[in-house]
Enzyme design. Sequence first.
Site, PDB file in Angstrom:
ATOM      1  CG  HIS A  22      -2.027  -0.947   1.182  1.00 58.91           C
ATOM      2  ND1 HIS A  22      -3.248  -0.701   0.609  1.00 58.91           N
ATOM      3  CD2 HIS A  22      -2.083  -2.209   1.644  1.00 58.91           C
ATOM      4  CE1 HIS A  22      -4.021  -1.764   0.743  1.00 58.91           C
ATOM      5  NE2 HIS A  22      -3.332  -2.701   1.361  1.00 58.91           N
ATOM      6  CB  THR A  68     -10.053   5.102  -1.358  1.00 58.11           C
ATOM      7  OG1 THR A  68      -9.548   5.417  -0.060  1.00 58.11           O
ATOM      8  CG2 THR A  68      -9.369   3.849  -1.872  1.00 58.11           C
ATOM      9  CE  LYS A  88      -6.341  14.072   0.196  1.00 55.58           C
ATOM     10  NZ  LYS A  88      -6.392  12.896  -0.624  1.00 55.58           N
ATOM     11  NE  ARG A  89      -4.449  10.231  10.161  1.00 53.08           N
ATOM     12  CZ  ARG A  89      -3.788   9.347  10.894  1.00 53.08           C
ATOM     13  NH1 ARG A  89      -3.987   8.046  10.736  1.00 53.08           N
ATOM     14  NH2 ARG A  89      -2.919   9.725  11.805  1.00 53.08           N
TER      15      ARG A  89
HETATM   16  C1  26V Z   1       2.482   5.033   6.893  1.00 53.77           C
HETATM   17  C2  26V Z   1       3.537   5.774   7.368  1.00 53.77           C
HETATM   18  C3  26V Z   1       4.184   5.364   8.625  1.00 53.77           C
HETATM   19  C4  26V Z   1       5.502   6.044   8.899  1.00 53.77           C
HETATM   20  C5  26V Z   1       5.473   7.507   8.528  1.00 53.77           C
HETATM   21  C6  26V Z   1       5.074   7.742   7.094  1.00 53.77           C
HETATM   22  C7  26V Z   1       3.941   6.893   6.642  1.00 53.77           C
HETATM   23  C8  26V Z   1       3.295   7.203   5.478  1.00 53.77           C
HETATM   24  C9  26V Z   1       2.248   6.458   5.027  1.00 53.77           C
HETATM   25  C10 26V Z   1       1.841   5.361   5.729  1.00 53.77           C
HETATM   26  C11 26V Z   1       0.681   4.561   5.223  1.00 53.77           C
HETATM   27  C12 26V Z   1       1.062   3.221   4.745  1.00 53.77           C
HETATM   28  C13 26V Z   1      -0.041   2.364   4.243  1.00 53.77           C
HETATM   29  C14 26V Z   1      -1.280   3.067   3.784  1.00 53.77           C
HETATM   30  O1  26V Z   1      -2.131   3.398   4.562  1.00 53.77           O
HETATM   31  N1  26V Z   1      -1.421   3.259   2.486  1.00 53.77           N
HETATM   32  C15 26V Z   1      -2.600   3.828   1.865  1.00 53.77           C
HETATM   33  O2  26V Z   1      -3.401   2.750   1.393  1.00 53.77           O
HETATM   34  C16 26V Z   1      -4.577   3.186   0.726  1.00 53.77           C
HETATM   35  C17 26V Z   1      -5.364   1.935   0.360  1.00 53.77           C
HETATM   36  O3  26V Z   1      -4.656   1.181  -0.568  1.00 53.77           O
HETATM   37  C18 26V Z   1      -4.207   4.016  -0.489  1.00 53.77           C
HETATM   38  O4  26V Z   1      -5.388   4.466  -1.107  1.00 53.77           O
HETATM   39  C19 26V Z   1      -3.354   5.205  -0.086  1.00 53.77           C
HETATM   40  O5  26V Z   1      -2.928   5.903  -1.218  1.00 53.77           O
HETATM   41  C20 26V Z   1      -2.162   4.720   0.720  1.00 53.77           C
HETATM   42  O6  26V Z   1      -1.424   5.818   1.248  1.00 53.77           O
END
Ligand code: 26V
Length: 797
Positions: free
Chosen positions: A346, A642, A534-535
Amino acid sequence: MFSSTTEFKNTFLKRLNMVCGKSFSESSERDHYQTLGIMIREFVSHDWIKTNERYLAAKEKQVYYLSIEYLLGKLLRQNLINLGIEETVQVGLSELGIDLSNLEELESDAGLGNGGLGRLAACFLDSLASLNLPGHGHGIRYKHGLFEQKIVDGYQVELPEQWLRSGNVWEVRKADLAVKIPFWGKVEGRTENGRLVFQHLNAETVTAVPHDMPVIGYNSETVNTLRLWNAEPSQFPIHEDILKYKRETESVSEFLYPDDTHDEGKILRLKQQYFLVSASIQSIIKTYRKQHGNLKELHQHVCIHINDTHPVLAIPELMRVLIDEEGFDWDLAWNITRQTISYTNHTTLSEALEKWPIRIFQPLLPRIYMIVEEINERFCGELWDKYTGDWDRIARLAVIADGFVKMAHLAIVGSFSVNGVAKLHTEILKTREMNQFYQLFPEKFNNKTNGIAHRRWLLKGNPDLSNLITDSIGSSWTQSPADLIQLLNYQHDSSFMEQLLKIKRDNKERLAEVIQSKNGIVVDSSAIFDVQVKRLHAYKRQLLKVLHIMYLYNRIKEDSSFSMVPRVFIFGAKASPGYYYAKKIIKLINTVADKVNNDPFIGDKMKVVFLENYRVSLAEKVFPAADLSEQISTASKEASGTGNMKFMINGALTVGTMDGANIEIHELVGDENIFTFGLSADEVLHYYQHGGYQSIEYYHHDSRIRQAVDQLVNGFFPGVYNEFEPIFDSLLEENDQYFVLKDFASYADTQKTIGETFRDQQVWQKKCLVNIAHAGYFSSDRTIKEYADNIWGIKPQ
Ligand code: 26V
């Protein structure tokens, strides 16, 4: 069960007495909510049991979706809709003087996720059940979901979330199906009948108790299961401090981790991951044994899907079961495991890729660590045969290296399928981030572009628009979302187009009421509702939108000839508690909001609104009311997104970079019906590789940028001295890693075009319609069918 409202009312009143021990006149709204919930569960229990019996008898392949997050939101109304009894219940209740929407308000959001990844899991469950597919979710029953956000003096304050405070009517606790999860202790090997066998001694065990929630398919008899595991004490030790032991074991399912945490040091997070995986695999195997006996053909009947790397220990855990419990040799176990597990990636952000230090991993999970070591050694052996002497490459690909276990590497090596979540994302995985793995295992890599549960985000979230659509093209779109394309026939139907406009207006007015009551800001619902929800992350570039707002403010103040279509800028975002920079951006948005909203010279020309505590139930009010959807991540960074799809299906136009699924939206609706701007992913990646971007030049050469950036630190915002220096520094000192300044001009130009386009409402509405008509592609029904056909190999049952 209730063929008439009278029948419903009678049953309701009887149940109310039984459930609450009260007469109707004494009962409260919470009693009504509780009673209705229990009635629905009773109503589905037959189909729930039948579904499980059907799966058990058919012996067809099943999929188990393992996810550390499920962002379910509220379930009451969606369940009523899916069961086809919304109308009966609503009328029946109102005849008793009860307002269904008041009961909905009493339900807590099940917020067991951070953002897109968790919501995707929830959307997938809806589609699996609605398509009659044998797919079950496994997750953790966190006592506290994602924190509740309060804004105090412009700053984010986090409070513990308490969704279980009044219980959870949807769950059934199944204490008899509890399993034990061992941590710590040591492993002893000995030879038995010429075979090395291992025993995990002196482990501290935590008991995992399943709490099952029904996942009700839309207009179908399928009721699947979401199994959430709760951590509880096993038997109480006699000598130790009992309370301490209870606290420690329960802590495993106490909190959802926010996604900024650098997991590396957090033993509890690794415990959660193994807890989920071990409990799920034990339960899956138990069911499988009942059906099929021995495990030799497991992969032909079961697929275990891991949602990102958080549940990747499913790989060594399954190996453990096959070797230690079933007595298989390594090669047989490995073959079965590798054909059972599939994995979705992801994100390509390196800071988000999980790795665990051996010093934590090994003592906590000694047997699992041994297995991971063996997987690594054998894999490195294969690499050596293929790339003899290329130590660098082998070290880069290894599962264990530099004192860390690399979870994504384990996932790729131990699975048969690795998928990205949008076309561009999968391309970047194949050609860049995971290129060396792609060279090794090209057949594993595939794309599954994300989707959304259109029955939640349109049918439930926007009832007026849903009714208009059904009145026009019939109701088939609820189950065949591609049918939305028929809406294209209504582009020139003025009565239809007027209704479309009116519905948007009404939705905007409803959101305006929420804004007035929560923020005390009066907004004009004829303005453009320009929304970014969004976050909060640097790469999502909420800052780009803020700087643009500051620029517009400056223009209005300084240039009396400047005219623009009035705008309401709406933000909603939670920042992870430890993410310092993201919290600064929240303070900045609120500071800009204060300045703009209280400037009498600005009046209704623009308003800035920060919606507190953004969550699924609030999102359902926001999407239907949006005119403009902000999808402005630095190209290459947003794997899919999404929210972009939820806006689109509710008739908002996208302003976006060519990133994630925006690219596929663009492909479907064409240049005319989306506003794209900014660097491409290739350009961004080229800058990262070769340098050549100097943010300071954009600061010097563009006076709009210079003015807004200076205002961060020059006293323009009274009383917040020094507050925004870190943002200023990120743009200039740290050379603007996310290309905010680089993309500013292009963004501002595009926003100008957007304003001009909005002036002609007929033109604008037509574009909205084209977007809605093409949004069927982004239903998670389509996504799930692709997973079912091309990865899992499961069929409707
Ligand atoms: C996690 C972290 C943790 C450490 C600090 C930076 C950071 C940045 C992003 C994340 C998220 C990782 C996984 C995630 O939530 N991905 C999201 O998944 C969605 C469903 O597939 C997708 O639509 C988003 O674009 C994607 O960011």
